[in-house]
Design an enzyme around this catalytic site. Structure first.
Site, PDB file in Angstrom:
ATOM      1  N   VAL A 194       5.917  -1.661  24.780  1.00 41.02           N
ATOM      2  CA  VAL A 194       6.086  -2.587  25.903  1.00 41.02           C
ATOM      3  C   VAL A 194       5.206  -2.075  27.041  1.00 41.02           C
ATOM      4  O   VAL A 194       5.597  -2.059  28.212  1.00 41.02           O
ATOM      5  CB  VAL A 194       7.560  -2.694  26.343  1.00 41.02           C
ATOM      6  CG1 VAL A 194       7.778  -4.018  27.101  1.00 41.02           C
ATOM      7  CG2 VAL A 194       8.512  -2.624  25.177  1.00 41.02           C
ATOM      8  N   ALA A 195       4.006  -1.614  26.661  1.00 44.45           N
ATOM      9  CA  ALA A 195       3.030  -1.099  27.617  1.00 44.45           C
ATOM     10  C   ALA A 195       3.664  -0.038  28.514  1.00 44.45           C
ATOM     11  O   ALA A 195       4.333   0.865  28.021  1.00 44.45           O
ATOM     12  CB  ALA A 195       2.405  -2.235  28.407  1.00 44.45           C
ATOM     13  N   CYS A 196       3.486  -0.142  29.805  1.00 45.80           N
ATOM     14  CA  CYS A 196       3.948   0.908  30.725  1.00 45.80           C
ATOM     15  C   CYS A 196       5.464   1.004  30.834  1.00 45.80           C
ATOM     16  O   CYS A 196       5.986   1.959  31.411  1.00 45.80           O
ATOM     17  CB  CYS A 196       3.334   0.694  32.109  1.00 45.80           C
ATOM     18  SG  CYS A 196       1.544   0.926  32.152  1.00 45.80           S
ATOM     19  N   SER A 197       6.184   0.034  30.300  1.00 41.81           N
ATOM     20  CA  SER A 197       7.642   0.076  30.323  1.00 41.81           C
ATOM     21  C   SER A 197       8.227   0.614  29.020  1.00 41.81           C
ATOM     22  O   SER A 197       9.450   0.623  28.848  1.00 41.81           O
ATOM     23  CB  SER A 197       8.213  -1.321  30.592  1.00 41.81           C
ATOM     24  OG  SER A 197       7.835  -1.784  31.864  1.00 41.81           O
ATOM     25  N   SER A 221       3.592   4.637  30.113  1.00 41.51           N
ATOM     26  CA  SER A 221       5.049   4.732  30.048  1.00 41.51           C
ATOM     27  C   SER A 221       5.573   6.121  30.394  1.00 41.51           C
ATOM     28  O   SER A 221       6.737   6.276  30.771  1.00 41.51           O
ATOM     29  CB  SER A 221       5.533   4.342  28.649  1.00 41.51           C
ATOM     30  OG  SER A 221       5.202   5.326  27.690  1.00 41.51           O
TER      31      SER A 221
END
Length: 373
Positions: free
Chosen positions: A154-157, A334
């Site tokens: 979820v990319a950076c999350s 992340s």
């Protein structure tokens, strides 16, 4: 139902670093080579000349001073401008697993756990080095862990979404001890030849051990609640993927096959989304902003974090309330909020509340409300 807790964290930091000054020297040398190569077209107005970067521009735009990377030489080579990572055989651990294990060992040691006591491995990162088998399963093998593993992007999350998944499974009783690991080799997807973003990313790996609170062997953090949200946007995007060779452009060197963002739109749209998310999470949990002892935010941009802090607290947060590691690590996708938590939580005392919050492409935002036990 069981109460999930964070019992250990680990950070692996690559030994090689690139300062803003070193990065600018290499970038400007590349710009000079590019402009010389295309001098006639630039003079004819058919192409635009590339502009030099500067350390002052980088720091003002981001707050970043340096970044850690897996390979410095390839990035700083004006004729190359991307890392050189050794090709590995299928019979040896991949590079993501290699750095993941280093972070996992630190986290497990802090938790007082062995690898064979883990029954869930989530590899949560913005990029995976292959489609399958899952990197998490390779990490599981190298740890000697039991149970199962899976990858999450979820990319950076990714880290906070991974923590929510692990916490939910612990709460439900389907797993007893989990590790969420974030091996972020972001230098591999950054376009180092783009002035607007060539300074943004760095490499790192983080790991977070979660287990039932009743099983904790020492100091730990109760996971009171988690909250995730997504809203589609094209403003942060990478179009690389397994269908690339099947399309008309094939393997052509296209700019959109690396990290791309519309920074101004991202700032304008993500800041209110994240601050509203955090405030609602607190309200739903029966807390007010002033109850928070500390916030560990995604480390993408200092101005963005400062703005979010003001929106949440209603005033300027001090460095103790909202620690930044951006100046040292740059944006590590992340892993950034987990580095901030790992390095800035030992001084907190029983009853202190804190919130880990990450956000990025998707758009996505994930938050974890913690209490020191």
């Amino acid at each position: 139902m069981y109460t999930p807790a964070i019992t250990g964290t680990g950070v692996f930091t690559p030994p090689e670093t690139i300062t803003n000054e070193e990065l600018v020297e290499a970038f400007n040398a590349y710009v000079d080579l590019y402009n010389a190569e295309h001098a006639d077209a630039i003079a004819a107005g058919e192409m635009a000349a590339k502009e030099h970067s500067s350390p002052e521009f980088i720091f003002k735009a981001s707050g970043i001073e340096r970044r850690h990377v897996m390979d410095k030489a390839g990035i700083l080579d004006p004729a190359r401008m991307y890392p050189h990572l050794r090709q590995r055989s299928d019979d040896e651990p991949g590079i993501m697993t290699e750095i993941a294990i280093k972070a996992c060992k630190t986290a497990l040691e802090q938790a007082g756990r062995r690898g064979d006591e883990v029954d869930l491995v989530i590899c949560a990162a913005s990029n995976m080095e292959r489609a399958y088998p899952a990197v998490a399963i390779e990490i599981q093998k190298e740890l000697g862990a039991k149970g199962f593993g899976f990858d999450m992007n979820v990319a950076c999350s990714s880290a906070t979404f991974g923590i929510q998944a692990a916490a939910d499974m612990i709460r439900a009783g389907s797993v007893r001890c989990a590790i969420v690991v974030d091996p972020e080799i972001t230098s591999g997807h950054l376009e180092w030849r783009d002035r607007d973003c060539h300074f943004i990313f760095g490499d790192v790996a983080t790991a977070t051990v979660l287990e039932r609170a009743e099983d904790a062997k020492g100091d730990h953090w109760i996971v009171h609640s988690t909250r995730c949200a997504t809203e589609f946007s094209n403003n942060i995007r990478n179009n690389n993927g397994f269908l690339r060779r099947n399309r008309p452009d094939g393997m052509k060197d296209r700019r959109d096959m690396q990290f791309m963002q519309n920074g101004r739109k991202v700032f304008k749209e993500v800041v209110p989304m994240v601050s509203a998310h955090m405030l609602q999470h607190l309200a739903d949990a029966g807390h007010k902003p002033e109850d928070l002892r500390r916030m560990w935010l995604h480390q993408a941009n200092k101005a963005m974090n400062d703005f979010i802090g003001r929106k949440v607290l209603g005033r300027d947060p001090d460095r103790d309330e909202q620690p930044n590691i951006l100046q040292e690590y740059a944006n590590t996708s992340s892993a950034g909020s987990i580095i901030a938590f790992a390095q800035n939580s030992a001084d907190m005392v029983k009853g202190d509340l804190g919130m880990i919050c990450s956000f990025g492409a998707g758009y996505s935002v994930g938050s974890v409300l913690l209490e020191r036990a």
